[in-house]
Write an enzyme that holds these catalytic residues in place. Sequence first.
Site, PDB file in Angstrom:
ATOM      1  N   GLU A 203      27.903  -1.973  22.003  1.00 51.37           N
ATOM      2  CA  GLU A 203      29.301  -1.884  22.465  1.00 51.37           C
ATOM      3  C   GLU A 203      29.662  -2.958  23.502  1.00 51.37           C
ATOM      4  O   GLU A 203      30.106  -2.637  24.598  1.00 51.37           O
ATOM      5  CB  GLU A 203      29.578  -0.474  22.995  1.00 51.37           C
ATOM      6  CG  GLU A 203      29.412   0.574  21.912  1.00 51.37           C
ATOM      7  CD  GLU A 203      29.364   2.013  22.443  1.00 51.37           C
ATOM      8  OE1 GLU A 203      29.805   2.254  23.568  1.00 51.37           O
ATOM      9  OE2 GLU A 203      28.881   2.892  21.700  1.00 51.37           O
ATOM     10  N   ASN A 244      25.219  -3.261  17.805  1.00 50.16           N
ATOM     11  CA  ASN A 244      25.744  -1.962  17.361  1.00 50.16           C
ATOM     12  C   ASN A 244      27.088  -1.674  18.042  1.00 50.16           C
ATOM     13  O   ASN A 244      27.218  -1.861  19.248  1.00 50.16           O
ATOM     14  CB  ASN A 244      24.714  -0.888  17.758  1.00 50.16           C
ATOM     15  CG  ASN A 244      25.020   0.478  17.198  1.00 50.16           C
ATOM     16  OD1 ASN A 244      25.300   0.627  16.003  1.00 50.16           O
ATOM     17  ND2 ASN A 244      24.964   1.506  18.042  1.00 50.16           N
ATOM     18  N   HIS A 281      32.105   6.503  13.994  1.00 43.44           N
ATOM     19  CA  HIS A 281      32.582   7.788  14.527  1.00 43.44           C
ATOM     20  C   HIS A 281      34.039   7.903  14.080  1.00 43.44           C
ATOM     21  O   HIS A 281      34.918   7.210  14.597  1.00 43.44           O
ATOM     22  CB  HIS A 281      32.531   7.787  16.057  1.00 43.44           C
ATOM     23  CG  HIS A 281      31.145   7.736  16.606  1.00 43.44           C
ATOM     24  ND1 HIS A 281      30.269   8.795  16.513  1.00 43.44           N
ATOM     25  CD2 HIS A 281      30.471   6.755  17.261  1.00 43.44           C
ATOM     26  CE1 HIS A 281      29.116   8.469  17.093  1.00 43.44           C
ATOM     27  NE2 HIS A 281      29.211   7.226  17.546  1.00 43.44           N
ATOM     28  N   GLU A 311      25.822   5.792  13.351  1.00 48.45           N
ATOM     29  CA  GLU A 311      26.110   6.979  14.184  1.00 48.45           C
ATOM     30  C   GLU A 311      27.214   7.842  13.574  1.00 48.45           C
ATOM     31  O   GLU A 311      28.031   8.416  14.282  1.00 48.45           O
ATOM     32  CB  GLU A 311      26.563   6.552  15.591  1.00 48.45           C
ATOM     33  CG  GLU A 311      25.605   5.641  16.307  1.00 48.45           C
ATOM     34  CD  GLU A 311      25.984   5.385  17.764  1.00 48.45           C
ATOM     35  OE1 GLU A 311      26.898   6.063  18.292  1.00 48.45           O
ATOM     36  OE2 GLU A 311      25.369   4.495  18.369  1.00 48.45           O
ATOM     37  N   ASP A 313      29.856  10.367  12.328  1.00 46.90           N
ATOM     38  CA  ASP A 313      30.298  11.760  12.322  1.00 46.90           C
ATOM     39  C   ASP A 313      31.765  11.752  11.922  1.00 46.90           C
ATOM     40  O   ASP A 313      32.449  10.745  12.062  1.00 46.90           O
ATOM     41  CB  ASP A 313      30.048  12.517  13.645  1.00 46.90           C
ATOM     42  CG  ASP A 313      30.273  11.691  14.892  1.00 46.90           C
ATOM     43  OD1 ASP A 313      31.215  10.891  14.901  1.00 46.90           O
ATOM     44  OD2 ASP A 313      29.515  11.861  15.865  1.00 46.90           O
TER      45      ASP A 313
HETATM   46  O1  G3I Z   1      20.925  14.587  31.507  1.00 47.95           O
HETATM   47  C1  G3I Z   1      22.048  15.155  32.202  1.00 47.95           C
HETATM   48  C2  G3I Z   1      21.691  16.513  32.697  1.00 47.95           C
HETATM   49  O2  G3I Z   1      20.643  16.419  33.648  1.00 47.95           O
HETATM   50  C3  G3I Z   1      22.935  17.194  33.324  1.00 47.95           C
HETATM   51  O3  G3I Z   1      22.636  18.501  33.644  1.00 47.95           O
HETATM   52  C4  G3I Z   1      24.084  17.179  32.319  1.00 47.95           C
HETATM   53  C5  G3I Z   1      25.369  17.747  32.917  1.00 47.95           C
HETATM   54  O4  G3I Z   1      26.490  17.357  32.148  1.00 47.95           O
HETATM   55  O5  G3I Z   1      24.324  15.850  31.927  1.00 47.95           O
HETATM   56  C6  G3I Z   1      23.229  15.247  31.270  1.00 47.95           C
HETATM   57  O6  G3I Z   1      23.548  13.960  30.864  1.00 47.95           O
HETATM   58  C7  G3I Z   1      24.410  13.842  29.759  1.00 47.95           C
HETATM   59  C8  G3I Z   1      23.666  13.077  28.664  1.00 47.95           C
HETATM   60  O7  G3I Z   1      24.543  12.821  27.599  1.00 47.95           O
HETATM   61  C9  G3I Z   1      22.457  13.848  28.125  1.00 47.95           C
HETATM   62  O8  G3I Z   1      22.843  15.012  27.499  1.00 47.95           O
HETATM   63  C10 G3I Z   1      25.654  13.084  30.185  1.00 47.95           C
HETATM   64  O9  G3I Z   1      26.413  13.877  31.079  1.00 47.95           O
HETATM   65  C11 G3I Z   1      26.498  12.732  28.994  1.00 47.95           C
HETATM   66  O10 G3I Z   1      27.549  11.848  29.407  1.00 47.95           O
HETATM   67  C12 G3I Z   1      25.644  12.014  27.969  1.00 47.95           C
HETATM   68  O11 G3I Z   1      26.445  11.735  26.864  1.00 47.95           O
HETATM   69  C13 G3I Z   1      25.922  10.856  25.909  1.00 47.95           C
HETATM   70  C14 G3I Z   1      26.852   9.658  25.749  1.00 47.95           C
HETATM   71  O12 G3I Z   1      26.351   8.802  24.742  1.00 47.95           O
HETATM   72  C15 G3I Z   1      27.013   8.861  27.032  1.00 47.95           C
HETATM   73  O13 G3I Z   1      27.717   7.690  26.817  1.00 47.95           O
HETATM   74  C16 G3I Z   1      25.777  11.580  24.607  1.00 47.95           C
HETATM   75  O14 G3I Z   1      24.792  12.601  24.713  1.00 47.95           O
HETATM   76  C17 G3I Z   1      25.405  10.611  23.494  1.00 47.95           C
HETATM   77  O15 G3I Z   1      25.498  11.263  22.260  1.00 47.95           O
HETATM   78  C18 G3I Z   1      26.361   9.426  23.492  1.00 47.95           C
HETATM   79  O16 G3I Z   1      25.948   8.536  22.499  1.00 47.95           O
HETATM   80  C19 G3I Z   1      26.777   7.382  22.298  1.00 47.95           C
HETATM   81  C20 G3I Z   1      25.852   6.268  21.836  1.00 47.95           C
HETATM   82  O17 G3I Z   1      24.818   6.068  22.770  1.00 47.95           O
HETATM   83  C21 G3I Z   1      26.617   4.969  21.627  1.00 47.95           C
HETATM   84  N1  G3I Z   1      27.724   5.175  20.732  1.00 47.95           N
HETATM   85  C22 G3I Z   1      28.621   6.260  21.061  1.00 47.95           C
HETATM   86  C23 G3I Z   1      27.843   7.567  21.206  1.00 47.95           C
HETATM   87  C24 G3I Z   1      28.754   8.747  21.436  1.00 47.95           C
HETATM   88  O18 G3I Z   1      29.443   8.633  22.650  1.00 47.95           O
END
Ligand code: G3I
Length: 393
Positions: A203, A244, A281, A311, A313
């Site tokens: 990105e 990506n 997405h 990715e 969905d």
């Molecule tokens: O690990 C912490 C945890 O300790 C805490 O308790 C919790 C509270 O909200 O947050 C946790 O972290 C989260 C993390 O995912 C793990 O679950 C973050 O808040 C959350 O923002 C994070 O989101 C991820 C996101 O990328 C961040 O940009 C998503 O899981 C993940 O699916 C998403 O993936 C991205 C790809 O990397 C790139 N392309 C888009 C895609 C979807 O957004």
Amino acid sequence: MRMGWVIATVIAACLIAPAPSGAAPPPGPCAGQSAKHGRAAANLERRARILKARGRPTAARALRRRARWEARLARYYEEQARARGLPRGAAVTLSTLLRSQVLRRSFLTGFEQLTPENEMKMERLQPARGVFRFAEADRMVRFARRYCKRVRGHALVYGRQLPHWATDGSLTAGQLGFEMEWHVQRVVERYAGRVADWDVVNEAIDADGDYTQNVWYLALGKAYIERAFRTAHDADPTARLYYNDSGIELPDHPHTLAVRKMVADLRRRGVPIEGVGIQNHVSTSHHASEAQMARTIRGFTDLGVKVAITEMDVRLDTPGTPARKLDSQRLVYRSAARACRKNPSCTSFSTWGVGDGVSWLGPAAAGLLFDRGYRRKPAYRAVSRSLGSPETP
Ligand code: G3I
């Protein structure tokens, strides 16, 4: 004698060479999987019979359940070897993989490739400057290898999910450039030969077609992209290196055109970029048609790179009965899978999660191939058929 040894070495080298792009998972470690799980099933059955004969029906039933699962795995690997379809992939998190048996099982008989959803991002791998924490990513790679699944590494250089030390403004541009390269080198070297494909830069361009103003760009300009690819290639020359991005599924969108321009420029200058990941997405109301997706893929492959759907969905955002919505979703998935399958340079097809219960979109979006109870949705069959993959019951 010496000549014989040389010939034997060359033959051995050919046998262990990486599978050509777009092929099904390498036959090597997968070849024995079906037999291995078949034997495990037979063993469990035998032990179950003994337990039953000894008057322990509950324990016997538990063993039978495990035997049925092993037999299903054996069938899956056998069909997979025969079908040689394009690898289906899914993003998963380590915590759900450990917590949920039903997710594990759906993944193992439904997909051939695994993307760690967050565990290989910089904030997780290097939470403190110079302190690498590989334990979670290692576990995922071990799990994948145990079951002969490919691993897609995600994502080495990204403007999000960065550790505090990289974004708090304490480092000079020179230091940030050094840290970026050091990170890429350490991580790619560690998984060399075990992670087949890397999302090296993620990105880097926004919806208007401009470079994303992330910490790397602000410090180093667009040169950070080239540096990341060159460093990754030096660390593992056999890995396939991808750029990506999301929002690049429509062929004439400014975002897609800007990515194409960037990739063309990198290729012209000999930067070792081998592929473009189209995240895809989308939703039932906003998505590329099959013809559009085919054009988008071709737009990239004409530059000499591979493409992967990385990715996908499909959020349900159109009105209608539940059955109708699922059918619209099926058609969107099918279009993308068909477009990918028809282009020999499209290497794999991944979704961002397995089931609707565990998705970055939340359960209501219902964007994945399995529902909240990990039952297969109509889109699962459509994708599998389009890619030439088995649907082991
Ligand atoms: O690990 C912490 C945890 O300790 C805490 O308790 C919790 C509270 O909200 O947050 C946790 O972290 C989260 C993390 O995912 C793990 O679950 C973050 O808040 C959350 O923002 C994070 O989101 C991820 C996101 O990328 C961040 O940009 C998503 O899981 C993940 O699916 C998403 O993936 C991205 C790809 O990397 C790139 N392309 C888009 C895609 C979807 O957004």
